[in-house]
Design a protein around this motif. Structure first.
Motif, PDB file in Angstrom:
ATOM      1  N   LEU A 191     -60.169 -70.325  -7.574  1.00 21.40           N
ATOM      2  CA  LEU A 191     -59.174 -71.200  -6.956  1.00 21.40           C
ATOM      3  C   LEU A 191     -57.761 -70.652  -7.153  1.00 21.40           C
ATOM      4  O   LEU A 191     -56.948 -70.646  -6.223  1.00 21.40           O
ATOM      5  CB  LEU A 191     -59.277 -72.608  -7.549  1.00 21.40           C
ATOM      6  CG  LEU A 191     -58.221 -73.631  -7.088  1.00 21.40           C
ATOM      7  CD1 LEU A 191     -58.354 -73.883  -5.590  1.00 21.40           C
ATOM      8  CD2 LEU A 191     -58.372 -74.934  -7.868  1.00 21.40           C
ATOM      9  N   GLY A 192     -57.460 -70.173  -8.352  1.00 19.58           N
ATOM     10  CA  GLY A 192     -56.152 -69.600  -8.612  1.00 19.58           C
ATOM     11  C   GLY A 192     -55.875 -68.399  -7.723  1.00 19.58           C
ATOM     12  O   GLY A 192     -54.755 -68.223  -7.204  1.00 19.58           O
ATOM     13  N   LEU A 196     -54.967 -69.476  -4.124  1.00 19.84           N
ATOM     14  CA  LEU A 196     -53.573 -69.920  -4.036  1.00 19.84           C
ATOM     15  C   LEU A 196     -52.620 -68.734  -4.000  1.00 19.84           C
ATOM     16  O   LEU A 196     -51.646 -68.711  -3.233  1.00 19.84           O
ATOM     17  CB  LEU A 196     -53.237 -70.827  -5.227  1.00 19.84           C
ATOM     18  CG  LEU A 196     -53.913 -72.204  -5.251  1.00 19.84           C
ATOM     19  CD1 LEU A 196     -53.617 -72.905  -6.570  1.00 19.84           C
ATOM     20  CD2 LEU A 196     -53.447 -73.040  -4.074  1.00 19.84           C
ATOM     21  N   ALA A 227     -62.462 -72.201 -11.248  1.00 17.30           N
ATOM     22  CA  ALA A 227     -61.020 -72.335 -11.476  1.00 17.30           C
ATOM     23  C   ALA A 227     -60.320 -70.993 -11.275  1.00 17.30           C
ATOM     24  O   ALA A 227     -59.230 -70.922 -10.700  1.00 17.30           O
ATOM     25  CB  ALA A 227     -60.763 -72.870 -12.889  1.00 17.30           C
ATOM     26  N   LEU A 283     -50.361 -72.034 -12.382  1.00 23.06           N
ATOM     27  CA  LEU A 283     -50.317 -73.471 -12.638  1.00 23.06           C
ATOM     28  C   LEU A 283     -51.581 -74.154 -12.115  1.00 23.06           C
ATOM     29  O   LEU A 283     -52.160 -75.022 -12.779  1.00 23.06           O
ATOM     30  CB  LEU A 283     -49.077 -74.082 -11.979  1.00 23.06           C
ATOM     31  CG  LEU A 283     -47.722 -73.687 -12.589  1.00 23.06           C
ATOM     32  CD1 LEU A 283     -46.590 -74.244 -11.764  1.00 23.06           C
ATOM     33  CD2 LEU A 283     -47.628 -74.161 -14.029  1.00 23.06           C
ATOM     34  N   GLY A 284     -52.019 -73.744 -10.921  1.00 21.73           N
ATOM     35  CA  GLY A 284     -53.237 -74.311 -10.376  1.00 21.73           C
ATOM     36  C   GLY A 284     -54.454 -73.970 -11.215  1.00 21.73           C
ATOM     37  O   GLY A 284     -55.329 -74.823 -11.446  1.00 21.73           O
ATOM     38  N   TYR A 285     -54.490 -72.713 -11.695  1.00 24.04           N
ATOM     39  CA  TYR A 285     -55.620 -72.271 -12.506  1.00 24.04           C
ATOM     40  C   TYR A 285     -55.708 -73.040 -13.818  1.00 24.04           C
ATOM     41  O   TYR A 285     -56.767 -73.566 -14.190  1.00 24.04           O
ATOM     42  CB  TYR A 285     -55.487 -70.778 -12.774  1.00 24.04           C
ATOM     43  CG  TYR A 285     -56.434 -70.252 -13.829  1.00 24.04           C
ATOM     44  CD1 TYR A 285     -57.805 -70.286 -13.643  1.00 24.04           C
ATOM     45  CD2 TYR A 285     -55.938 -69.717 -15.023  1.00 24.04           C
ATOM     46  CE1 TYR A 285     -58.677 -69.805 -14.603  1.00 24.04           C
ATOM     47  CE2 TYR A 285     -56.798 -69.230 -15.983  1.00 24.04           C
ATOM     48  CZ  TYR A 285     -58.164 -69.275 -15.775  1.00 24.04           C
ATOM     49  OH  TYR A 285     -59.012 -68.804 -16.739  1.00 24.04           O
ATOM     50  N   ALA A 298     -54.374 -75.891 -14.538  1.00 27.89           N
ATOM     51  CA  ALA A 298     -54.622 -77.315 -14.308  1.00 27.89           C
ATOM     52  C   ALA A 298     -56.105 -77.583 -14.045  1.00 27.89           C
ATOM     53  O   ALA A 298     -56.623 -78.662 -14.363  1.00 27.89           O
ATOM     54  CB  ALA A 298     -53.788 -77.806 -13.120  1.00 27.89           C
ATOM     55  N   ALA A 299     -56.800 -76.585 -13.478  1.00 28.56           N
ATOM     56  CA  ALA A 299     -58.190 -76.792 -13.075  1.00 28.56           C
ATOM     57  C   ALA A 299     -59.207 -76.391 -14.132  1.00 28.56           C
ATOM     58  O   ALA A 299     -60.287 -76.994 -14.220  1.00 28.56           O
ATOM     59  CB  ALA A 299     -58.467 -76.017 -11.777  1.00 28.56           C
ATOM     60  N   ILE A 340     -47.445 -70.253  -8.953  1.00 26.55           N
ATOM     61  CA  ILE A 340     -48.193 -71.354  -8.336  1.00 26.55           C
ATOM     62  C   ILE A 340     -49.677 -71.228  -8.641  1.00 26.55           C
ATOM     63  O   ILE A 340     -50.351 -72.207  -8.990  1.00 26.55           O
ATOM     64  CB  ILE A 340     -47.947 -71.378  -6.816  1.00 26.55           C
ATOM     65  CG1 ILE A 340     -46.492 -71.754  -6.530  1.00 26.55           C
ATOM     66  CG2 ILE A 340     -48.897 -72.345  -6.121  1.00 26.55           C
ATOM     67  CD1 ILE A 340     -46.089 -71.613  -5.075  1.00 26.55           C
ATOM     68  N   ALA A 341     -50.191 -69.995  -8.524  1.00 28.35           N
ATOM     69  CA  ALA A 341     -51.612 -69.763  -8.790  1.00 28.35           C
ATOM     70  C   ALA A 341     -51.957 -70.036 -10.246  1.00 28.35           C
ATOM     71  O   ALA A 341     -53.007 -70.616 -10.553  1.00 28.35           O
ATOM     72  CB  ALA A 341     -51.980 -68.323  -8.419  1.00 28.35           C
TER      73      ALA A 341
END
Length: 433
Positions: A410-411, A414, A407, A386-388, A390-391, A383-384
């Motif tokens: 943020l990862g 998460l 970014a 994918l978030g990283y 994406a950002a 999840i982290a």
């Protein structure tokens, strides 16, 4: 806090962490000297190319190599009976086989991919050739099995000593290279030789300790550890989690290099290194924490108190490091690296949020592994990640290095949030609350 010291496990944690802390302090000074003299000797652009080439091999190693030391600790962390010694030997043989197979496969794939993707990272011509040659070191990188052996046998002193060798020799050779105005290829050779030498020395230390304790006999490489229940699922889940984690730093530098150029990759590397120095206390406690936790009964309240005490110890030491970095980061960049590297201070301020998170979260993955929930850190890391990813593209495009740093932060947020939610559920299940 006096009664904390009476806790045998907490005393052992502090003792083993002190070994690691001393070695890391020496290594940190040597690594900083290496970056300073390499940056001054090569200049920002050439130094950026050095970082990209080394980061590629580190990313390939992180993605391909099994974190086999986790297997040795999980299945061979106790040696009180002949049955436990047999499990230790099987786990060590399994870990060794995984290291060999994954190391060779990683090397072949990494070299094969470079001509296809190297240009995106700014690697072409001679630099592409250098990167391919550097990947030859992949089979020995990480030295995970001997690392796990030394931790399982409570020889943190030996592994700590080994971890000072590579940065010290690299710093000395880099100073020579700077004084003689050597080229990029010479610096790459220095990195290659010191990496290889440090890894081979770790393998030697593990082998010597096994021989000293008469544990070599019966250790055979195997990919069929039938006596270790759930070994393959555990190995795969832990490997995916650790691989994603260990590859984040090198991959981030490669992405920054691809999006913003080699000079930005160099600045990001400097900022990341300084932020990592504030995270070291938590990293050191995490390494000593897992073997100690595996010796406890998680259905009792003791390991949960132990976790809280480890967090407090981490907060004390890491908090001081973060404050020092906030106060002295900018003057350090200008004095040590030169004016052109001061631009690394802005992303550094953002990246310092990562050690803040690590202070309160470092026991979470180890505790979940001990609870036989290796799937949770994997889910959290996916999840982290994918978030990283994406950002980082849009944030780096609009905000440059600061966006890339945000970014990354943020990862990590998460990652911690997902594990915390799952661990709370597991605590209620185990403790019946």
């Amino acid at each position: 806090m006096k009664h904390w010291i009476k806790d045998q496990h907490f005393r052992s944690l502090l003792k083993n962490t002190s070994y690691l802390a001393i070695s890391k302090a020496v290594a940190a000074v040597a690594s900083l000297a290496t970056l300073v003299f390499a940056g001054r000797g090569l200049g920002l652009a050439q130094f950026g190319l050095l970082i990209l080439i080394v980061s590629y091999s580190q990313a390939a190693s992180g993605l391909s190599r099994f974190q086999s030391w986790q297997i040795v600790i999980r299945y061979g962390g106790r040696l009180d009976s002949p049955e436990q010694q047999a499990d230790f030997k099987t786990a060590t043989g399994f870990a060794f086989a995984l290291d060999v197979v994954s190391g060779l496969a990683g090397m072949i794939i990494a070299i094969a991919l470079l001509p296809l993707i190297g240009g995106w990272f700014g690697l072409s011509g001679d630099n592409l050739t250098y990167a391919m040659l550097y990947c030859i070191i992949l089979p020995t990188m990480a030295a995970a099995t001997p690392n796990g052996v030394l931790r399982a046998l409570d020889r943190f002193d030996l592994s700590s000593w080994q971890q000072t060798m590579t940065p010290i020799f690299r710093a000395l050779l880099t100073i020579v290279a700077w004084s003689q105005s050597w080229s990029l290829s010479a610096y790459l050779l220095i990195w290659f030789v010191t990496d290889l030498g440090g890894d081979l020395y770790m393998w030697f230390l593990g082998w010597r300790e096994l021989r000293r304790r008469d544990l070599l006999k019966g250790i055979k490489p195997t990919l069929r550890p039938t006596s270790l229940p759930g070994a393959w699922p555990f190995a795969i889940q832990v490997n995916l989690t650790s691989s994603l984690q260990s590859a984040w730093g090198p991959l981030a530098r490669l992405i920054v290099g691809g999006l913003l150029g080699p000079a930005s990759a160099a600045l990001y590397r400097i900022a990341g290194s300084l932020a990592d120095s504030a995270q070291k206390p938590a990293d050191l406690l995490a390494r000593a924490y897992y073997p100690e936790l595996m010796r406890m009964d998680l259905t009792t309240k003791h390991p949960w108190k132990f976790m809280k005490r480890a967090m407090v110890a981490s907060a004390i030491f890491a908090g001081l490091a973060i404050v020092l970095m906030l106060i002295g980061g900018k003057p350090l960049l200008g004095a040590a690296f030169g004016k052109e590297f001061i631009a690394a201070y802005a992303p550094l301020l953002i990246l310092l949020g990562v050690p803040v998170l690590t202070i309160v979260s470092f026991p979470l993955p180890s505790t979940l592994y001990a609870l036989d929930r290796p799937d949770v850190p994997l889910k959290a890391r996916i999840i982290a990640t994918l978030g990283y990813f994406a950002a980082i593209g849009p944030l780096a495009h609009y905000s440059g290095l600061q966006g890339a740093a945000f970014a990354f932060l943020l990862g990590n947020v998460l990652f911690v949030l997902v594990m915390a939610v799952y661990l709370r559920t597991e605590y209620r299940r185990v403790r019946g609350k």
